[in-house]
Design a protein around this motif. Structure first.
Motif, PDB file in Angstrom:
ATOM      1  N   LYS A 105      35.002  13.599  -7.063  1.00  0.00           N
ATOM      2  CA  LYS A 105      34.721  13.142  -8.427  1.00  0.00           C
ATOM      3  C   LYS A 105      33.692  14.041  -9.109  1.00  0.00           C
ATOM      4  O   LYS A 105      33.831  14.395 -10.286  1.00  0.00           O
ATOM      5  N   ARG A 106      32.667  14.436  -8.365  1.00  0.00           N
ATOM      6  CA  ARG A 106      31.627  15.292  -8.942  1.00  0.00           C
ATOM      7  C   ARG A 106      32.185  16.677  -9.283  1.00  0.00           C
ATOM      8  O   ARG A 106      31.844  17.260 -10.317  1.00  0.00           O
ATOM      9  N   CYS A 107      33.055  17.197  -8.419  1.00  0.00           N
ATOM     10  CA  CYS A 107      33.682  18.493  -8.706  1.00  0.00           C
ATOM     11  C   CYS A 107      34.584  18.388  -9.932  1.00  0.00           C
ATOM     12  O   CYS A 107      34.595  19.279 -10.790  1.00  0.00           O
ATOM     13  N   SER A 108      35.339  17.298 -10.013  1.00  0.00           N
ATOM     14  CA  SER A 108      36.238  17.099 -11.146  1.00  0.00           C
ATOM     15  C   SER A 108      35.455  16.974 -12.446  1.00  0.00           C
ATOM     16  O   SER A 108      35.851  17.521 -13.484  1.00  0.00           O
ATOM     17  N   GLU A 109      34.358  16.255 -12.405  1.00  0.00           N
ATOM     18  CA  GLU A 109      33.541  16.088 -13.608  1.00  0.00           C
ATOM     19  C   GLU A 109      32.909  17.406 -14.041  1.00  0.00           C
ATOM     20  O   GLU A 109      32.737  17.657 -15.239  1.00  0.00           O
ATOM     21  N   ALA A 110      32.574  18.253 -13.058  1.00  0.00           N
ATOM     22  CA  ALA A 110      32.017  19.567 -13.397  1.00  0.00           C
ATOM     23  C   ALA A 110      33.050  20.421 -14.114  1.00  0.00           C
ATOM     24  O   ALA A 110      32.746  21.125 -15.088  1.00  0.00           O
ATOM     25  N   ILE A 111      34.303  20.364 -13.648  1.00  0.00           N
ATOM     26  CA  ILE A 111      35.382  21.109 -14.305  1.00  0.00           C
ATOM     27  C   ILE A 111      35.645  20.547 -15.703  1.00  0.00           C
ATOM     28  O   ILE A 111      35.807  21.294 -16.674  1.00  0.00           O
ATOM     29  N   ALA A 112      35.693  19.210 -15.793  1.00  0.00           N
ATOM     30  CA  ALA A 112      35.943  18.568 -17.087  1.00  0.00           C
ATOM     31  C   ALA A 112      34.846  18.900 -18.091  1.00  0.00           C
ATOM     32  O   ALA A 112      35.117  19.096 -19.286  1.00  0.00           O
ATOM     33  N   TRP A 113      33.621  18.969 -17.626  1.00  0.00           N
ATOM     34  CA  TRP A 113      32.496  19.290 -18.511  1.00  0.00           C
ATOM     35  C   TRP A 113      32.656  20.678 -19.114  1.00  0.00           C
ATOM     36  O   TRP A 113      32.481  20.883 -20.305  1.00  0.00           O
ATOM     37  N   LYS A 114      33.032  21.641 -18.276  1.00  0.00           N
ATOM     38  CA  LYS A 114      33.221  23.006 -18.781  1.00  0.00           C
ATOM     39  C   LYS A 114      34.486  23.106 -19.634  1.00  0.00           C
ATOM     40  O   LYS A 114      34.524  23.833 -20.630  1.00  0.00           O
ATOM     41  N   ALA A 115      35.555  22.364 -19.259  1.00  0.00           N
ATOM     42  CA  ALA A 115      36.798  22.412 -20.025  1.00  0.00           C
ATOM     43  C   ALA A 115      36.621  21.800 -21.410  1.00  0.00           C
ATOM     44  O   ALA A 115      37.337  22.171 -22.358  1.00  0.00           O
ATOM     45  N   SER A 116      35.687  20.872 -21.538  1.00  0.00           N
ATOM     46  CA  SER A 116      35.459  20.213 -22.825  1.00  0.00           C
ATOM     47  C   SER A 116      34.582  21.032 -23.759  1.00  0.00           C
ATOM     48  O   SER A 116      34.468  20.703 -24.948  1.00  0.00           O
ATOM     49  N   MET A 117      33.992  22.098 -23.249  1.00  0.00           N
ATOM     50  CA  MET A 117      33.136  22.936 -24.085  1.00  0.00           C
ATOM     51  C   MET A 117      33.973  23.762 -25.051  1.00  0.00           C
ATOM     52  O   MET A 117      35.106  24.128 -24.754  1.00  0.00           O
ATOM     53  N   ASP A 118      33.402  24.040 -26.190  1.00  0.00           N
ATOM     54  CA  ASP A 118      34.061  24.899 -27.176  1.00  0.00           C
ATOM     55  C   ASP A 118      34.005  26.345 -26.686  1.00  0.00           C
ATOM     56  O   ASP A 118      32.918  26.889 -26.479  1.00  0.00           O
ATOM     57  N   PRO A 119      35.158  27.007 -26.464  1.00  0.00           N
ATOM     58  CA  PRO A 119      35.142  28.390 -25.972  1.00  0.00           C
ATOM     59  C   PRO A 119      34.346  29.337 -26.861  1.00  0.00           C
ATOM     60  O   PRO A 119      33.841  30.352 -26.405  1.00  0.00           O
ATOM     61  N   LYS A 120      34.237  29.023 -28.142  1.00  0.00           N
ATOM     62  CA  LYS A 120      33.526  29.905 -29.067  1.00  0.00           C
ATOM     63  C   LYS A 120      32.030  29.935 -28.799  1.00  0.00           C
ATOM     64  O   LYS A 120      31.336  30.835 -29.269  1.00  0.00           O
TER      65      LYS A 120
END
Length: 571
Positions: free
Chosen positions: A198-213
């Motif tokens: 869950k912690r690994c998944s949340e870390a990925i989700a956190w970065k995926a939700s960031m604006d690439p710009k």
């Protein structure tokens, strides 16, 4: 007793062939944490390994034997029980039963990480240097909890050390999160229980939700995106696509992937992006399946995977494409998933038909002996659509009618397409679903051209769905000269054409006589109102009615004669 702790460091090392991200360049940084206690309760000289046996050499004789799987560790009680509440409890129980001077033997089944990780624990307990990396941190973390190595026994025990390093990786390194996922495959139950996944998944989700710009030049490793590849060393990160994380996530196995998807949903990632990620993962996964060659356990795995993917789909409209859902439906039918789940997916696709294009309906078959495209699955969805609008017909059913006709045109050239499949789809829509049958006629003509060996009966069945009354003048003229059509249709078209011509001629003559009579009456009335008596007017109108009756009888006789000719030809 205080333990020394070296801050996590980075080792520069190239990614090998087994890297999760194949596009990585050399020089990727890897985190490593070195821990060791400055003071130990027992000085050990060495740790020797002989096949499956580990022996710790010290000035004091070994008094503890721990068996992990097939491996045996000959150890000492004092360093092990002073840092493990689990071992402390077991050793104390044996001391109470037996003589305290005897050697205690403990067997541990299902130890997280096996003998390799237990060796790491032994080194830590004896005060030797221990290297924690992304590849072993998850099993080491789970092993520390299994052995109850908390700070209640010793300050800076293995749980706190592993926790610190695990948190560091999750916050700073994108690629090493996937190494943690990989290491969790053999300790799935513990990794889930301790929420490592869950912690690994949340870390990925956190970065995926960031604006690439918002990414800066120093974020390459954190994002798993090689900005310097393809000679783009100086490219701006504002050009990074929103789906930059799809490829790395696509290497995860199904249970880990589902964790990531659920985390991205909770994090608020757009439903269209989540749906595209699911489609990307599924496309890669399906391409690796040897259909028709799997055994029962593999079939069960494929079934569970298909059901899980359907359940995790975003509920929002247009979050996933119609074509992807059709492929998922085909997979579900092949794997015989739950009927309720299959029906729900089928209805969802049916509601999307009004916004689809014909190319969206193209679903390839997997076998070489079957048709190029799966037509039966489209028929199934169209029938579901018709059922959904049957009680409340929508005006946009004409859109679906045109869609089906365009699809039939695209698949008509397939030489392996059976008549039954073509006919069922053509007849799946009600008669009033088409304004004009020109597109359907075009599809039928193409099918007949691609299948020249059909019998007269087979060609008639192909044309059954077409209403020749709905053909345009241009299409009707073409059909009358089309030798591929069955004789029955050609004669029907000829009859219709002759009836139309006769009706047109009759209408013209009637209009002419009616106009002439009305003109004479008007002139006569204008010149001399007394010349035309009411009796004369009535006689003239009766004659006109009689003439019209004669013309109608002649038209009826012509129609009967043509019908007899048609019956004679069919016999």
């Amino acid at each position: 007793m205080k333990y020394g702790f070296l801050s996590p460091i980075h080792d520069k090392a190239p990614m090998g062939k087994g890297s999760l991200h194949k596009g990585n360049a050399n020089g990727v940084k890897h985190s490593k944490c070195i821990i060791f206690p400055p003071k130990v309760s027992m000085v050990a000289e060495s740790l020797e390994r002989r096949n499956q046996n580990w022996i710790v050499r010290a000035k004091v004789a070994n008094d503890l034997i721990i068996q992990v799987g097939d491996s045996i560790f000959q150890l000492h009680k004092l360093p092990m029980v002073s840092r493990s509440g689990y071992l402390n409890r077991l050793v104390f129980q044996r001391i109470c039963i037996r003589d305290k001077n005897t050697v205690s033997t403990i067997q541990i089944d299902n130890f997280p990480g096996g003998a390799e990780i237990f060796e790491l624990v032994v080194k830590f307990c004896y005060g030797w240097k221990v290297d924690l990396t992304a590849a072993n941190i998850a099993p080491a973390y789970c092993a520390a909890y299994f052995l109850e190595m908390s700070d209640d026994l010793e300050q800076g025990n293995l749980i706190s050390k592993a926790e610190t390093f695990l948190s560091f990786i999750l916050l700073t390194s994108w690629k090493e999160i996937f190494q943690i996922f990989k290491s969790c495959e053999t300790i799935a139950s513990w990794a889930k229980k301790l929420q490592v996944l869950k912690r690994c998944s949340e870390a990925i989700a956190w970065k995926a939700s960031m604006d690439p710009k918002t990414f800066t030049a120093g974020d390459d490793d954190s994002l798993g995106y090689n900005a310097q590849s393809n000679n783009a060393k100086n490219s701006q990160h504002s050009c990074i696509a929103e789906n930059w994380w799809f490829e790395d996530v696509s290497f995860l196995r199904i249970d880990h992937f589902l964790e990531v998807i659920e985390s991205t949903k909770r994090k608020g990632v757009r439903s269209e992006l989540v749906g595209s990620c699911i489609a990307h993962w599924t496309e890669k996964w399906i391409s690796q399946i040897p259909f028709g060659q799997h055994n029962q356990p593999t079939h069960q795995l494929l079934k569970v995977t298909a059901e899980s993917l359907i359940k995790v789909l975003p509920a929002e409209k247009n979050s996933v494409s119609c074509n992807f859902l059709l492929h998922l439906l085909k997979l579900g039918i092949m794997m015989r998933i739950e009927f309720e789940l299959l029906n729900k997916l089928e209805q969802r696709i049916a509601l999307m038909l009004e916004q689809c294009s014909a190319s969206d309906l193209l679903v390839r078959n997997y076998g070489n002996t079957d048709t190029v495209y799966d037509v039966r699955i489209i028929t199934r969805v169209v029938e579901s659509y018709v059922s959904s609008v049957l009680n409340n017909p929508a005006p946009r059913i004409y859109v679906v009618g045109r869609l089906v006709d365009e699809y039939l045109t695209m698949i008509a050239k397939d030489e392996k397409l059976p008549i039954k499949h073509f006919q069922l789809l053509a007849e799946a829509l009600p008669k009033d679903a088409r304004y004009c049958d020109d597109n359907l006629y075009r599809a039928i003509d193409m099918y007949l051209k691609a299948h020249p060996k059909l019998t007269e009966e087979e060609r008639t069945s192909v044309c059954k769905a077409m209403d020749y009354h709905k053909l345009s003048e241009e299409a009707r003229q073409h059909a009358m000269k089309n030798e591929r059509l069955p004789l029955y249709i050609s004669m029907r078209l000829a009859l219709l054409e002759q009836v139309n011509m006769t009706k047109s001629s009759t209408n013209n003559r009637s209009n002419y006589r009616r106009t002439k009579t009305q003109t004479i009456i008007r002139i006569s009335k204008g010149l001399d109102k007394g010349c035309m008596t009411p009796q004369k007017e009535l006689t003239m109108m009766k004659k006109e009615v009689e003439n019209m009756k004669v013309q109608l009888n002649a038209l009826q006789k012509c129609k009967i004669q043509l019908q007899r000719q048609i019956k004679g030809c069919t016999i």
